[in-house]
Enzyme design. Sequence first.
Site, PDB file in Angstrom:
ATOM      1  N   HIS A  76       0.844  -1.198   0.000  1.00 12.07           N
ATOM      2  CA  HIS A  76       0.000   0.000   0.000  1.00 12.07           C
ATOM      3  C   HIS A  76       0.881   1.251   0.000  1.00 12.07           C
ATOM      4  O   HIS A  76       2.097   1.165   0.194  1.00 12.07           O
ATOM      5  CB  HIS A  76      -0.933   0.018   1.216  1.00 12.07           C
ATOM      6  CG  HIS A  76      -0.229  -0.102   2.529  1.00 12.07           C
ATOM      7  ND1 HIS A  76       0.462   0.939   3.091  1.00 12.07           N
ATOM      8  CD2 HIS A  76      -0.086  -1.139   3.376  1.00 12.07           C
ATOM      9  CE1 HIS A  76       0.976   0.551   4.236  1.00 12.07           C
ATOM     10  NE2 HIS A  76       0.672  -0.721   4.432  1.00 12.07           N
TER      11      HIS A  76
HETATM   12  P1  TYD Z   1      -1.570  -2.669   7.485  1.00 14.68           P
HETATM   13  O1  TYD Z   1      -1.157  -1.254   7.647  1.00 14.68           O
HETATM   14  O2  TYD Z   1      -2.184  -3.064   6.173  1.00 14.68           O
HETATM   15  O3  TYD Z   1      -0.346  -3.638   7.774  1.00 14.68           O
HETATM   16  P2  TYD Z   1       1.001  -3.856   6.932  1.00 14.68           P
HETATM   17  O4  TYD Z   1       1.193  -2.701   6.043  1.00 14.68           O
HETATM   18  O5  TYD Z   1       2.051  -3.976   7.958  1.00 14.68           O
HETATM   19  O6  TYD Z   1       0.871  -5.138   6.188  1.00 14.68           O
HETATM   20  O7  TYD Z   1      -2.559  -3.030   8.674  1.00 14.68           O
HETATM   21  C1  TYD Z   1      -3.026  -4.356   8.894  1.00 14.68           C
HETATM   22  C2  TYD Z   1      -4.333  -4.263   9.696  1.00 14.68           C
HETATM   23  O8  TYD Z   1      -4.086  -3.662  10.959  1.00 14.68           O
HETATM   24  C3  TYD Z   1      -5.408  -3.436   8.999  1.00 14.68           C
HETATM   25  O9  TYD Z   1      -6.650  -4.096   9.190  1.00 14.68           O
HETATM   26  C4  TYD Z   1      -5.418  -2.139   9.751  1.00 14.68           C
HETATM   27  C5  TYD Z   1      -4.922  -2.507  11.132  1.00 14.68           C
HETATM   28  N1  TYD Z   1      -4.133  -1.433  11.743  1.00 14.68           N
HETATM   29  C6  TYD Z   1      -4.652  -0.713  12.803  1.00 14.68           C
HETATM   30  O10 TYD Z   1      -5.778  -0.945  13.260  1.00 14.68           O
HETATM   31  N2  TYD Z   1      -3.898   0.286  13.362  1.00 14.68           N
HETATM   32  C7  TYD Z   1      -2.661   0.594  12.904  1.00 14.68           C
HETATM   33  O11 TYD Z   1      -1.996   1.527  13.445  1.00 14.68           O
HETATM   34  C8  TYD Z   1      -2.139  -0.158  11.802  1.00 14.68           C
HETATM   35  C9  TYD Z   1      -0.771   0.145  11.242  1.00 14.68           C
HETATM   36  C10 TYD Z   1      -2.907  -1.152  11.258  1.00 14.68           C
END
Ligand code: TYD
Length: 159
Positions: A76
Amino acid sequence: MAGFFKNRRLIKDLHTFEKNTLMDKTTVNDCKLIDIPKIEDPRGNLSVIEKDVVPYNIKRVYYLYDVPGGAERGGHAHKNTQEFLVAISGSFDVVLNDGDSQQTITLNRPYRGLLITTGIWRELKNFSSGAVCLVVASDVYDEEDYIRDFEEFLSSKKV
Ligand code: TYD
């Protein structure tokens, strides 16, 4: 009074426009490795991330851990949030893409982090066993700040 609110709205729109314009223009070259001050000690080293280490006020800290072998994270871009990633244990690769060029950076030191500016697609892969990725972010969590579709990301960079 109506004029006052209209002006406030215009200023808010301009602010949003400026922020979005900024993310349109960023490139992988705006991302950089930053050394984190290290206090060496025979009892064990200590590193501190505070004020001048990252170019923003820290609003949130989170970390990735227990990443299974072969798993990938990220996938992302953020519209307005900047993030600073540190491999506080183990190692992993960060693949950065600005819609034009791509760069892979390996993080494997607890005293060196990667600043990822706005508008950069990132993928995290090749996590070593026991790796921990610390993320120091410029904003609180907001799903609206994410672009999770790569085609949408590419379009957003072509504005
Ligand atoms: P995501 O940012 O997509 O993780 P990564 O980039 O590390 O793969 O987040 C994964 C899940 O966690 C998504 O459902 C959103 C949630 N999340 C939160 O609730 N709070 C946060 O601060 C973060 C970073 C993610």
